[in-house]
Motif scaffolding. Structure first.
Motif, mmCIF file in Angstrom:
data_model
loop_
_atom_site.group_PDB
_atom_site.id
_atom_site.type_symbol
_atom_site.label_atom_id
_atom_site.label_comp_id
_atom_site.label_asym_id
_atom_site.label_seq_id
_atom_site.Cartn_x
_atom_site.Cartn_y
_atom_site.Cartn_z
ATOM 1 N N MET A 108 7.044 -2.388 4.041
ATOM 2 C CA MET A 108 8.386 -1.931 3.664
ATOM 3 C C MET A 108 9.446 -2.524 4.591
ATOM 4 O O MET A 108 10.596 -2.663 4.193
ATOM 5 C CB MET A 108 8.442 -0.409 3.668
ATOM 6 C CG MET A 108 7.567 0.204 2.580
ATOM 7 S SD MET A 108 7.445 1.970 2.722
ATOM 8 C CE MET A 108 8.793 2.457 1.665
ATOM 9 N N ARG A 141 1.583 0.036 5.257
ATOM 10 C CA ARG A 141 2.644 0.318 4.267
ATOM 11 C C ARG A 141 4.021 0.219 4.913
ATOM 12 O O ARG A 141 4.947 -0.346 4.342
ATOM 13 C CB ARG A 141 2.413 1.709 3.670
ATOM 14 C CG ARG A 141 3.376 2.097 2.604
ATOM 15 C CD ARG A 141 2.676 2.039 1.265
ATOM 16 N NE ARG A 141 3.392 2.819 0.278
ATOM 17 C CZ ARG A 141 4.178 2.269 -0.629
ATOM 18 N NH1 ARG A 141 4.351 0.979 -0.666
ATOM 19 N NH2 ARG A 141 4.796 3.017 -1.516
ATOM 20 N N GLN A 185 4.384 -2.731 -4.855
ATOM 21 C CA GLN A 185 5.056 -1.554 -4.287
ATOM 22 C C GLN A 185 5.193 -0.440 -5.311
ATOM 23 O O GLN A 185 5.006 0.728 -4.987
ATOM 24 C CB GLN A 185 6.412 -1.940 -3.719
ATOM 25 C CG GLN A 185 6.277 -2.764 -2.446
ATOM 26 C CD GLN A 185 7.620 -3.037 -1.787
ATOM 27 O OE1 GLN A 185 8.666 -2.864 -2.384
ATOM 28 N NE2 GLN A 185 7.563 -3.483 -0.546
#
Length: 175
Positions: free
Chosen positions: A137, A133, A54
């Motif tokens: 997350m 993504r 990340q």
């Protein structure tokens, strides 16, 4: 007579083959001294191991956005590979998009994690990278990645006419 010519021809081939110099023009080498071996180090640096995906993704996104005309960037890191999708103005000329993509690649080359990254300016792939993504997350990295990769592969794999099975129609029921 034929036997004599064939024997002479074979003898000349054998003799001329033994006296040829190396093809690169160097002189024939003498005996090799085992104490004089040359050690060669690897010239290309090894790919840097990504410990925090990340953090690396955020860093590469920031580098990509720092390039002029890049509106946004999405980066996905899987394993030791990073894919960076860039978003450019929609009315931009195709050649200019290629130039911006090259500029992003040059900027990423200066980063030890970005040197081996893949850069795309394709709008659909960029959107899919953004989806991956977001799923990562939200704590669903594998599921999000698998869904988007299935969609990407579905777009890449062509439909071949010979692979299409026609619908089997049922014969009318006779009474």
């Amino acid at each position: 007579m034929k036997m004599f010519v064939a024997t002479l021809l074979m003898l000349s081939v054998v003799v001329s083959g033994c006296n040829q110099a190396p093809k690169n023009g160097a002189a024939p080498s003498q005996s090799v001294d085992p104490d004089r071996q040359v050690q060669v180090k690897q010239t290309a640096p090894q790919k840097k191991e990504i410990q925090d995906p990340q953090a690396v993704a955020s860093r590469l996104e920031q580098i990509a956005v720092s390039v002029p005309n890049v509106e946004s960037a999405n980066c996905v890191v899987f394993g030791n590979t990073a894919v960076v999708g860039i978003n450019v103005p929609p009315a931009m000329d195709r050649a200019k998009v290629g130039t911006i993509k090259l500029s992003v690649a040059e900027a990423l080359k200066k980063d030890p994690y970005g040197v081996d990254a893949l850069v795309t300016a394709d709008m659909d792939l960029n959107q899919r990278l953004w989806n991956i993504r977001q799923q990562a997350m939200n704590g669903r990295p594998i599921n999000g990645f698998a869904d988007e990769m299935a969609a990407i592969i579905g777009r890449i794999v062509p439909q071949l006419p010979r692979d299409v099975n026609p619908l089997q129609t049922q014969p009318p029921v006779q009474r």
